[in-house]
Design a protein around this motif. Structure first.
Motif, PDB file in Angstrom:
ATOM      1  N   TRP A 173     118.300 -17.828  25.369  1.00  0.00           N
ATOM      2  CA  TRP A 173     117.985 -16.569  24.597  1.00  0.00           C
ATOM      3  C   TRP A 173     119.848 -16.020  25.321  1.00  0.00           C
ATOM      4  CZ3 TRP A 173     117.470 -15.258  19.689  1.00  0.00           C
ATOM      5  CH2 TRP A 173     117.850 -14.050  19.124  1.00  0.00           C
ATOM      6  N   LEU A 174     120.918 -16.461  24.156  1.00  0.00           N
ATOM      7  CA  LEU A 174     121.924 -15.353  25.020  1.00  0.00           C
ATOM      8  C   LEU A 174     122.261 -14.457  23.867  1.00  0.00           C
ATOM      9  CD1 LEU A 174     124.642 -15.047  27.089  1.00  0.00           C
ATOM     10  CD2 LEU A 174     126.090 -16.615  25.872  1.00  0.00           C
ATOM     11  N   SER A 175     122.490 -13.408  23.915  1.00  0.00           N
ATOM     12  CA  SER A 175     122.739 -12.224  22.922  1.00  0.00           C
ATOM     13  C   SER A 175     123.980 -11.943  22.380  1.00  0.00           C
ATOM     14  CB  SER A 175     122.458 -10.964  22.979  1.00  0.00           C
ATOM     15  OG  SER A 175     120.730 -10.976  23.388  1.00  0.00           O
ATOM     16  N   SER A 176     124.939 -12.443  21.195  1.00  0.00           N
ATOM     17  CA  SER A 176     126.228 -12.028  20.632  1.00  0.00           C
ATOM     18  C   SER A 176     126.481 -10.843  21.008  1.00  0.00           C
ATOM     19  CB  SER A 176     126.220 -12.168  19.187  1.00  0.00           C
ATOM     20  OG  SER A 176     125.580 -11.147  18.456  1.00  0.00           O
ATOM     21  N   VAL A 177     128.003 -11.077  22.294  1.00  0.00           N
ATOM     22  CA  VAL A 177     128.570  -9.595  22.239  1.00  0.00           C
ATOM     23  C   VAL A 177     127.575  -8.908  23.498  1.00  0.00           C
ATOM     24  CG1 VAL A 177     129.665  -9.284  20.393  1.00  0.00           C
ATOM     25  CG2 VAL A 177     127.828  -7.972  20.912  1.00  0.00           C
ATOM     26  N   ILE A 178     126.260 -10.057  23.907  1.00  0.00           N
ATOM     27  CA  ILE A 178     126.011  -9.707  25.156  1.00  0.00           C
ATOM     28  C   ILE A 178     125.662  -8.215  25.045  1.00  0.00           C
ATOM     29  CG2 ILE A 178     125.940  -9.294  27.716  1.00  0.00           C
ATOM     30  CD1 ILE A 178     126.345 -11.814  26.536  1.00  0.00           C
ATOM     31  N   ALA A 179     124.999  -7.784  23.836  1.00  0.00           N
ATOM     32  CA  ALA A 179     124.386  -6.363  23.661  1.00  0.00           C
ATOM     33  C   ALA A 179     122.712  -6.542  23.310  1.00  0.00           C
ATOM     34  CB  ALA A 179     124.743  -5.799  22.378  1.00  0.00           C
ATOM     35  N   THR A 180     121.786  -6.124  23.916  1.00  0.00           N
ATOM     36  CA  THR A 180     120.985  -6.519  24.611  1.00  0.00           C
ATOM     37  C   THR A 180     120.016  -4.578  23.809  1.00  0.00           C
ATOM     38  OG1 THR A 180     120.463  -5.700  26.331  1.00  0.00           O
ATOM     39  CG2 THR A 180     120.995  -8.319  26.179  1.00  0.00           C
ATOM     40  N   THR A 181     119.175  -4.676  23.911  1.00  0.00           N
ATOM     41  CA  THR A 181     117.955  -3.074  24.679  1.00  0.00           C
ATOM     42  C   THR A 181     117.334  -3.413  25.254  1.00  0.00           C
ATOM     43  OG1 THR A 181     116.231  -3.594  23.091  1.00  0.00           O
ATOM     44  CG2 THR A 181     118.131  -3.276  21.920  1.00  0.00           C
ATOM     45  N   ASP A 182     116.831  -2.258  25.633  1.00  0.00           N
ATOM     46  CA  ASP A 182     115.464  -2.005  26.906  1.00  0.00           C
ATOM     47  C   ASP A 182     114.485  -2.920  26.947  1.00  0.00           C
ATOM     48  OD1 ASP A 182     114.682  -0.465  24.913  1.00  0.00           O
ATOM     49  OD2 ASP A 182     114.099   0.664  26.956  1.00  0.00           O
ATOM     50  N   LYS A 183     113.925  -3.610  25.551  1.00  0.00           N
ATOM     51  CA  LYS A 183     112.999  -4.487  25.454  1.00  0.00           C
ATOM     52  C   LYS A 183     113.094  -6.322  24.719  1.00  0.00           C
ATOM     53  CE  LYS A 183     109.733  -1.296  24.950  1.00  0.00           C
ATOM     54  NZ  LYS A 183     110.756  -0.260  25.233  1.00  0.00           N
ATOM     55  N   THR A 184     114.502  -6.318  25.205  1.00  0.00           N
ATOM     56  CA  THR A 184     115.247  -7.883  24.722  1.00  0.00           C
ATOM     57  C   THR A 184     114.229  -8.659  25.697  1.00  0.00           C
ATOM     58  OG1 THR A 184     117.303  -6.927  23.942  1.00  0.00           O
ATOM     59  CG2 THR A 184     117.041  -9.219  24.760  1.00  0.00           C
ATOM     60  N   ALA A 185     114.194  -8.540  27.128  1.00  0.00           N
ATOM     61  CA  ALA A 185     113.746  -9.789  28.329  1.00  0.00           C
ATOM     62  C   ALA A 185     112.627  -9.567  27.185  1.00  0.00           C
ATOM     63  CB  ALA A 185     113.928  -9.122  29.505  1.00  0.00           C
ATOM     64  N   ASP A 186     111.183  -8.544  27.581  1.00  0.00           N
ATOM     65  CA  ASP A 186     110.369  -8.639  27.258  1.00  0.00           C
ATOM     66  C   ASP A 186     109.262  -9.948  25.501  1.00  0.00           C
ATOM     67  OD1 ASP A 186     109.839  -6.577  29.229  1.00  0.00           O
ATOM     68  OD2 ASP A 186     109.866  -5.194  27.685  1.00  0.00           O
ATOM     69  N   LEU A 187     110.780  -9.052  24.911  1.00  0.00           N
ATOM     70  CA  LEU A 187     110.647  -9.796  23.470  1.00  0.00           C
ATOM     71  C   LEU A 187     110.737 -11.665  23.548  1.00  0.00           C
ATOM     72  CD1 LEU A 187     112.841  -7.167  21.234  1.00  0.00           C
ATOM     73  CD2 LEU A 187     109.431  -8.129  21.945  1.00  0.00           C
ATOM     74  N   LEU A 188     111.339 -11.839  24.419  1.00  0.00           N
ATOM     75  CA  LEU A 188     112.087 -13.307  24.829  1.00  0.00           C
ATOM     76  C   LEU A 188     111.257 -14.365  25.532  1.00  0.00           C
ATOM     77  CD1 LEU A 188     116.257 -12.857  25.522  1.00  0.00           C
ATOM     78  CD2 LEU A 188     114.898 -13.495  23.493  1.00  0.00           C
ATOM     79  N   ALA A 189     110.151 -13.083  26.577  1.00  0.00           N
ATOM     80  CA  ALA A 189     109.323 -13.857  27.201  1.00  0.00           C
ATOM     81  C   ALA A 189     108.507 -13.765  26.030  1.00  0.00           C
ATOM     82  CB  ALA A 189     108.794 -13.534  28.556  1.00  0.00           C
ATOM     83  N   GLU A 190     108.148 -12.455  25.504  1.00  0.00           N
ATOM     84  CA  GLU A 190     106.514 -13.064  24.227  1.00  0.00           C
ATOM     85  C   GLU A 190     107.052 -13.886  23.701  1.00  0.00           C
ATOM     86  OE1 GLU A 190     106.638 -10.414  20.691  1.00  0.00           O
ATOM     87  OE2 GLU A 190     106.226  -8.558  22.330  1.00  0.00           O
ATOM     88  N   GLU A 191     108.206 -14.610  23.323  1.00  0.00           N
ATOM     89  CA  GLU A 191     108.567 -15.451  22.634  1.00  0.00           C
ATOM     90  C   GLU A 191     108.567 -17.158  23.536  1.00  0.00           C
ATOM     91  OE1 GLU A 191     108.648 -16.191  19.048  1.00  0.00           O
ATOM     92  OE2 GLU A 191     108.111 -14.208  18.874  1.00  0.00           O
ATOM     93  N   GLY A 192     107.912 -16.874  25.107  1.00  0.00           N
ATOM     94  CA  GLY A 192     107.956 -18.303  25.716  1.00  0.00           C
ATOM     95  C   GLY A 192     109.106 -18.849  26.350  1.00  0.00           C
ATOM     96  N   LEU A 193     110.071 -17.961  25.915  1.00  0.00           N
ATOM     97  CA  LEU A 193     111.336 -18.476  26.258  1.00  0.00           C
ATOM     98  C   LEU A 193     110.929 -18.725  27.674  1.00  0.00           C
ATOM     99  CD1 LEU A 193     114.076 -17.004  24.058  1.00  0.00           C
ATOM    100  CD2 LEU A 193     112.828 -19.504  23.758  1.00  0.00           C
ATOM    101  N   LEU A 194     112.455 -19.464  28.427  1.00  0.00           N
ATOM    102  CA  LEU A 194     112.772 -20.322  29.857  1.00  0.00           C
ATOM    103  C   LEU A 194     113.482 -19.236  29.966  1.00  0.00           C
ATOM    104  CD1 LEU A 194     112.088 -21.996  32.064  1.00  0.00           C
ATOM    105  CD2 LEU A 194     114.346 -23.369  31.199  1.00  0.00           C
ATOM    106  N   TRP A 195     114.954 -19.166  29.670  1.00  0.00           N
ATOM    107  CA  TRP A 195     115.791 -18.328  30.367  1.00  0.00           C
ATOM    108  C   TRP A 195     116.521 -16.960  28.935  1.00  0.00           C
ATOM    109  CZ3 TRP A 195     120.203 -18.660  27.983  1.00  0.00           C
ATOM    110  CH2 TRP A 195     120.652 -19.751  26.817  1.00  0.00           C
TER     111      TRP A 195
END
Length: 287
Positions: free
Chosen positions: A145-167
């Motif tokens: 996952w690469l967020s549009s305009v590289i805009a994230t929250t402090d939970k983004t990495a947690d939520l992506l890992a929750e979905e089983g994403l690799l990077w």
């Protein structure tokens, strides 16, 4: 990872130079154009910027396919990060990406629907919606996952890992990829580019080539173990005047030995295999 020695980088495991290709396939909300219109005069207030909307569609129509064709001619692959709405608008292009051996990555639903400012349930729903649409259209679930305009929250990495994403590619505070711990396990952080194609399209496209050539030359000579992330947008870099610069740059890079050009998922799997942790620059090289 071992401590640095005078002989070179702090780890012998990293290839001398790693170069990844990130191509972006983007579209905006219905009736909306990119905020950076290619027109010299803005539309009248309240008018639909049809020229800008059509211009943004170029990535799905032609640009992404051209960038992949150039990469393939140089014997390399890469990763295409896709707005899920782009996949809905150009499903055949998405299928072509997968058939061509390129990886697909999530990139929000629409380019102007960013993660920052969303509640955790809203952000989770947007990530899940985007991954679901990309999976249904491509037949392949994204692993990154690469967020549009590289805009994230402090939970983004947690939520992506929750979905089983690799990077996860939303990092601008690191030079090298490494594992990041989240509440749902680890995910591999991949730094993004500081100088994408959209900075020079209206000026001198060869400035983009010279910037990347100079960076490659410096890192290849002075900082073994470095990563370069070459980022191009389908609607910008997929046009012939910028695509020509990518062709020239890949010709130059591929003439060098000890350069590895993996897809993002291949790089992330390598990082996990070697259990690469973040190492500050002060520890990478001897004084």
């Amino acid at each position: 990872m071992t401590r640095p020695t005078a002989a070179g980088p702090q780890t012998a495991a990293f290839p001398r130079t790693t170069v990844v290709l990130t191509f972006l396939m983007e579209n905006w909300s219905e009736g909306k154009a990119p905020p950076y219109s290619p027109m010299t005069s803005p539309p009248k207030p309240g008018a639909v910027d049809r020229a800008g909307i059509l211009w943004a569609n170029y990535g799905g129509q032609s640009g992404i396919a051209r960038l992949m064709r150039i990469a393939g001619q140089h014997g390399v692959s890469g990763t295409v990060c896709i707005n899920a709405r782009s996949a809905e608008l150009f499903p055949q292009t998405v299928k072509h990406i997968v058939a061509s051996g390129f990886e697909i990555g999530g990139h929000n639903y629409m380019q102007d629907e960013v993660l920052s400012g969303l509640s955790e349930p809203e952000e989770r729903a947007l990530i899940q919606k985007s991954l679901r649409i990309l999976t249904e259209i491509s037949g392949q679930r994204p692993t990154g996952w690469l967020s549009s305009v590289i805009a994230t929250t402090d939970k983004t990495a947690d939520l992506l890992a929750e979905e089983g994403l690799l990077w996860h590619g939303d990092y601008n505070d690191i030079d090298q990829p490494h594992q990041v711990k989240t509440r749902s396990g680890s995910i591999v952080a991949i730094p993004h580019s500081d100088y994408a194609d959209n900075r020079v399209l209206r000026g001198a496209p060869d400035d983009w080539f010279n910037c990347y050539k100079d960076m490659f030359d410096y890192l290849y000579r002075k900082e073994p173990g470095s990563l370069i992330n070459i980022t191009m947008h389908g609607n910008f870099g997929g046009r012939p005047l910028m695509a020509a610069q990518l062709d020239k740059l890949l010709t130059y890079i591929r003439a060098h030995d000890e350069v590895w050009m993996p897809r993002h998922d291949e790089l992330a799997n390598w990082v996990n295999k070697h259990s690469v942790q973040e190492t500050p620059f002060t520890q990478r090289f001897a004084a």
